[in-house]
Scaffold this motif. Sequence first.
Motif, PDB file in Angstrom:
ATOM      1  N   ILE A   1       5.615  20.210 -16.091  1.00 25.08           N
ATOM      2  CA  ILE A   1       4.478  19.890 -15.235  1.00 25.08           C
ATOM      3  C   ILE A   1       4.463  18.374 -15.054  1.00 25.08           C
ATOM      4  CG2 ILE A   1       1.977  19.870 -14.981  1.00 25.08           C
ATOM      5  CD1 ILE A   1       1.867  22.464 -16.500  1.00 25.08           C
ATOM      6  N   LYS A   2       4.606  17.939 -13.803  1.00 24.44           N
ATOM      7  CA  LYS A   2       4.643  16.522 -13.475  1.00 24.44           C
ATOM      8  C   LYS A   2       3.341  16.153 -12.772  1.00 24.44           C
ATOM      9  CE  LYS A   2       9.629  16.910 -12.917  1.00 24.44           C
ATOM     10  NZ  LYS A   2      10.796  16.779 -12.018  1.00 24.44           N
ATOM     11  N   THR A   3       2.665  15.181 -13.324  1.00 23.40           N
ATOM     12  CA  THR A   3       1.361  14.779 -12.804  1.00 23.40           C
ATOM     13  C   THR A   3       1.443  13.361 -12.258  1.00 23.40           C
ATOM     14  OG1 THR A   3       0.202  16.192 -14.390  1.00 23.40           O
ATOM     15  CG2 THR A   3      -1.069  14.438 -13.361  1.00 23.40           C
ATOM     16  N   MET A   4       0.884  13.150 -11.079  1.00 24.17           N
ATOM     17  CA  MET A   4       0.855  11.824 -10.473  1.00 24.17           C
ATOM     18  C   MET A   4      -0.521  11.556  -9.888  1.00 24.17           C
ATOM     19  SD  MET A   4       2.596  12.408  -6.738  1.00 24.17           S
ATOM     20  CE  MET A   4       1.522  11.151  -6.060  1.00 24.17           C
ATOM     21  N   GLU A   5      -0.860  10.282  -9.776  1.00 26.78           N
ATOM     22  CA  GLU A   5      -2.109   9.885  -9.132  1.00 26.78           C
ATOM     23  C   GLU A   5      -1.782   9.350  -7.740  1.00 26.78           C
ATOM     24  OE1 GLU A   5      -6.092   7.153  -9.988  1.00 26.78           O
ATOM     25  OE2 GLU A   5      -4.313   6.916 -11.220  1.00 26.78           O
ATOM     26  N   PHE A   6      -2.532   9.784  -6.749  1.00 27.83           N
ATOM     27  CA  PHE A   6      -2.281   9.340  -5.385  1.00 27.83           C
ATOM     28  C   PHE A   6      -2.446   7.829  -5.261  1.00 27.83           C
ATOM     29  CE2 PHE A   6      -3.641  13.775  -4.278  1.00 27.83           C
ATOM     30  CZ  PHE A   6      -2.414  14.174  -3.778  1.00 27.83           C
ATOM     31  N   ASP A   7      -1.535   7.204  -4.537  1.00 24.04           N
ATOM     32  CA  ASP A   7      -1.623   5.780  -4.206  1.00 24.04           C
ATOM     33  C   ASP A   7      -1.377   5.665  -2.704  1.00 24.04           C
ATOM     34  OD1 ASP A   7      -1.588   3.055  -4.053  1.00 24.04           O
ATOM     35  OD2 ASP A   7      -0.195   2.742  -5.719  1.00 24.04           O
ATOM     36  N   SER A   8      -2.378   6.031  -1.926  1.00 25.11           N
ATOM     37  CA  SER A   8      -2.210   6.158  -0.478  1.00 25.11           C
ATOM     38  C   SER A   8      -1.895   4.829   0.189  1.00 25.11           C
ATOM     39  CB  SER A   8      -3.458   6.776   0.148  1.00 25.11           C
ATOM     40  OG  SER A   8      -3.643   8.097  -0.316  1.00 25.11           O
ATOM     41  N   ASP A   9      -2.479   3.737  -0.290  1.00 25.97           N
ATOM     42  CA  ASP A   9      -2.212   2.437   0.322  1.00 25.97           C
ATOM     43  C   ASP A   9      -0.735   2.076   0.174  1.00 25.97           C
ATOM     44  OD1 ASP A   9      -4.798   2.043   1.189  1.00 25.97           O
ATOM     45  OD2 ASP A   9      -5.405   0.916  -0.585  1.00 25.97           O
ATOM     46  N   ARG A  10      -0.173   2.296  -1.012  1.00 30.16           N
ATOM     47  CA  ARG A  10       1.247   2.013  -1.214  1.00 30.16           C
ATOM     48  C   ARG A  10       2.106   2.933  -0.346  1.00 30.16           C
ATOM     49  NH1 ARG A  10       5.724   3.840  -3.934  1.00 30.16           N
ATOM     50  NH2 ARG A  10       7.110   2.247  -4.820  1.00 30.16           N
ATOM     51  N   ASP A  11       1.766   4.209  -0.292  1.00 29.69           N
ATOM     52  CA  ASP A  11       2.542   5.155   0.501  1.00 29.69           C
ATOM     53  C   ASP A  11       2.561   4.760   1.979  1.00 29.69           C
ATOM     54  OD1 ASP A  11       3.090   6.644  -1.738  1.00 29.69           O
ATOM     55  OD2 ASP A  11       1.510   8.119  -1.384  1.00 29.69           O
ATOM     56  N   ILE A  12       1.424   4.320   2.496  1.00 25.33           N
ATOM     57  CA  ILE A  12       1.342   3.912   3.904  1.00 25.33           C
ATOM     58  C   ILE A  12       2.167   2.640   4.137  1.00 25.33           C
ATOM     59  CG2 ILE A  12      -0.219   3.002   5.672  1.00 25.33           C
ATOM     60  CD1 ILE A  12      -2.354   4.963   4.587  1.00 25.33           C
ATOM     61  N   ASN A  13       2.056   1.680   3.233  1.00 23.63           N
ATOM     62  CA  ASN A  13       2.818   0.441   3.372  1.00 23.63           C
ATOM     63  C   ASN A  13       4.322   0.687   3.280  1.00 23.63           C
ATOM     64  OD1 ASN A  13       0.473  -1.108   3.605  1.00 23.63           O
ATOM     65  ND2 ASN A  13       0.351  -1.500   1.411  1.00 23.63           N
ATOM     66  N   MET A  14       4.728   1.566   2.368  1.00 20.02           N
ATOM     67  CA  MET A  14       6.152   1.859   2.206  1.00 20.02           C
ATOM     68  C   MET A  14       6.688   2.681   3.385  1.00 20.02           C
ATOM     69  SD  MET A  14       7.323   0.386  -0.566  1.00 20.02           S
ATOM     70  CE  MET A  14       8.629   1.281  -1.423  1.00 20.02           C
ATOM     71  N   THR A  15       5.823   3.517   3.965  1.00 15.65           N
ATOM     72  CA  THR A  15       6.226   4.252   5.177  1.00 15.65           C
ATOM     73  C   THR A  15       6.528   3.272   6.299  1.00 15.65           C
ATOM     74  OG1 THR A  15       4.824   6.142   4.581  1.00 15.65           O
ATOM     75  CG2 THR A  15       5.516   5.980   6.881  1.00 15.65           C
ATOM     76  N   HIS A  16       5.686   2.263   6.455  1.00 13.94           N
ATOM     77  CA  HIS A  16       5.892   1.253   7.494  1.00 13.94           C
ATOM     78  C   HIS A  16       7.197   0.499   7.262  1.00 13.94           C
ATOM     79  CE1 HIS A  16       4.900  -1.468  10.701  1.00 13.94           C
ATOM     80  NE2 HIS A  16       4.891  -2.517   9.900  1.00 13.94           N
ATOM     81  N   LEU A  17       7.487   0.210   6.010  1.00 11.69           N
ATOM     82  CA  LEU A  17       8.740  -0.469   5.688  1.00 11.69           C
ATOM     83  C   LEU A  17       9.942   0.402   6.045  1.00 11.69           C
ATOM     84  CD1 LEU A  17      10.270  -2.829   4.353  1.00 11.69           C
ATOM     85  CD2 LEU A  17       9.904  -1.706   2.144  1.00 11.69           C
ATOM     86  N   ALA A  18       9.877   1.691   5.699  1.00 18.02           N
ATOM     87  CA  ALA A  18      10.968   2.619   6.031  1.00 18.02           C
ATOM     88  C   ALA A  18      11.142   2.730   7.542  1.00 18.02           C
ATOM     89  CB  ALA A  18      10.683   3.997   5.429  1.00 18.02           C
ATOM     90  N   SER A  19      10.040   2.767   8.291  1.00 15.19           N
ATOM     91  CA  SER A  19      10.116   2.844   9.750  1.00 15.19           C
ATOM     92  C   SER A  19      10.780   1.604  10.333  1.00 15.19           C
ATOM     93  CB  SER A  19       8.713   3.013  10.347  1.00 15.19           C
ATOM     94  OG  SER A  19       8.153   4.264   9.999  1.00 15.19           O
ATOM     95  N   ASN A  20      10.485   0.448   9.772  1.00 16.67           N
ATOM     96  CA  ASN A  20      11.090  -0.785  10.263  1.00 16.67           C
ATOM     97  C   ASN A  20      12.592  -0.825   9.982  1.00 16.67           C
ATOM     98  OD1 ASN A  20       8.741  -1.806  11.345  1.00 16.67           O
ATOM     99  ND2 ASN A  20       8.263  -3.127   9.612  1.00 16.67           N
ATOM    100  N   ILE A  21      13.008  -0.274   8.834  1.00 15.84           N
ATOM    101  CA  ILE A  21      14.444  -0.216   8.537  1.00 15.84           C
ATOM    102  C   ILE A  21      15.129   0.771   9.480  1.00 15.84           C
ATOM    103  CG2 ILE A  21      16.164   0.352   6.768  1.00 15.84           C
ATOM    104  CD1 ILE A  21      14.168  -0.608   4.664  1.00 15.84           C
ATOM    105  N   LEU A  22      14.465   1.894   9.749  1.00 21.23           N
ATOM    106  CA  LEU A  22      14.995   2.833  10.747  1.00 21.23           C
ATOM    107  C   LEU A  22      15.157   2.147  12.102  1.00 21.23           C
ATOM    108  CD1 LEU A  22      13.095   6.164   9.988  1.00 21.23           C
ATOM    109  CD2 LEU A  22      15.574   5.907  10.141  1.00 21.23           C
ATOM    110  N   TYR A  23      14.198   1.322  12.451  1.00 18.64           N
ATOM    111  CA  TYR A  23      14.271   0.568  13.701  1.00 18.64           C
ATOM    112  C   TYR A  23      15.547  -0.272  13.746  1.00 18.64           C
ATOM    113  CZ  TYR A  23      13.274  -3.115  17.116  1.00 18.64           C
ATOM    114  OH  TYR A  23      13.363  -4.011  18.161  1.00 18.64           O
ATOM    115  N   CYS A  24      15.867  -0.948  12.621  1.00 19.63           N
ATOM    116  CA  CYS A  24      17.055  -1.800  12.575  1.00 19.63           C
ATOM    117  C   CYS A  24      18.333  -0.997  12.799  1.00 19.63           C
ATOM    118  CB  CYS A  24      17.136  -2.518  11.220  1.00 19.63           C
ATOM    119  SG  CYS A  24      15.945  -3.845  11.034  1.00 19.63           S
TER     120      CYS A  24
END
Length: 298
Positions: free
Chosen positions: A222-245
């Motif tokens: 059983i793997k338990t994690m706490e949501f970190d939505s701000d980090r997830d959103i910021n990292m999504t934006h970073l991944a999108s920018n790399i995809l752009y490149c």
Amino acid sequence: MIQPKSFYEGFQINHYDIKQINNKYLLDMSDDEIEKVTSKLIKSSKEEFLRSVKMDVRFTYLLAIETLFEIIFALIPDDPKLNDHQILRFLTKRANHYEDIRCYANSEPSKLDTLDGKAVLNNGEESSLWHYMLYLGLGGDEYRTSIDESLKAIQKALKLFAKDLSDRDELNGYKHGLRGIRHMVSFQTSPKGSPEKQYLNFHTNDALSFYSFDSKSEEHVIKTMEFDSDRDINMTHLASNILYCIIEPRKYIYGNKIGEEIRYIYFKEEDLDKASKPNVKFQNMIFRYKVDETKSEQ
């Protein structure tokens, strides 16, 4: 045959960012707005609504970096011949890259290490694979320092993405029937015989757990994690920018826009450090246990 320009020109680079913009809007809704939405559902609540949105934020982030890695794997040459013109064929080979991603996250040998090699471009010139992958068409000594600094930041980002994605159980938990469960929301440790003395006291309303079974060790996990939505959103934006490149230069080179101006994005490690900084105290906790099936009740 589908031309490569159809793929590159039609690729929705901002798809995951747009989803996260919507999710951020939902998370910031007032109680009255949430109640207006949940009133149309059966026995729903504000807590369920927000948890569902946070799950989608996390799922969107994982899908964004999964897409990024799939594009990279598809473009890594299997031989000196480049794959750009057959991108769709390589994307649909249905290869399982998760072992390579896990190895890359742990600095073990991986197919992604191929990017440290060289590529022979269509004009016969030699280029580093990192440069070919992310800054195709951009050359000249005046850009060298910016490109080298940016590639170091991107390589560091890919390591972080690999660590977040290498555990398939979480992604499958969202894909297959939303297998997230409210297993643990509080946790305490104390010395044996002295429960009043606490080493650690943790409590959250945002913890979610995923169940899996380790067939090798025959353990329930059983793997338990706490949501970190701000980090997830910021990292999504970073991944999108790399995809752009990766996508944007190929849109011009393989499409009908040769000669038009291309905007390139440079990355800095401090920007990555800011985007990847955790905003929660509790990130991941894993419980492993065995059950003696011979003694279990029928």
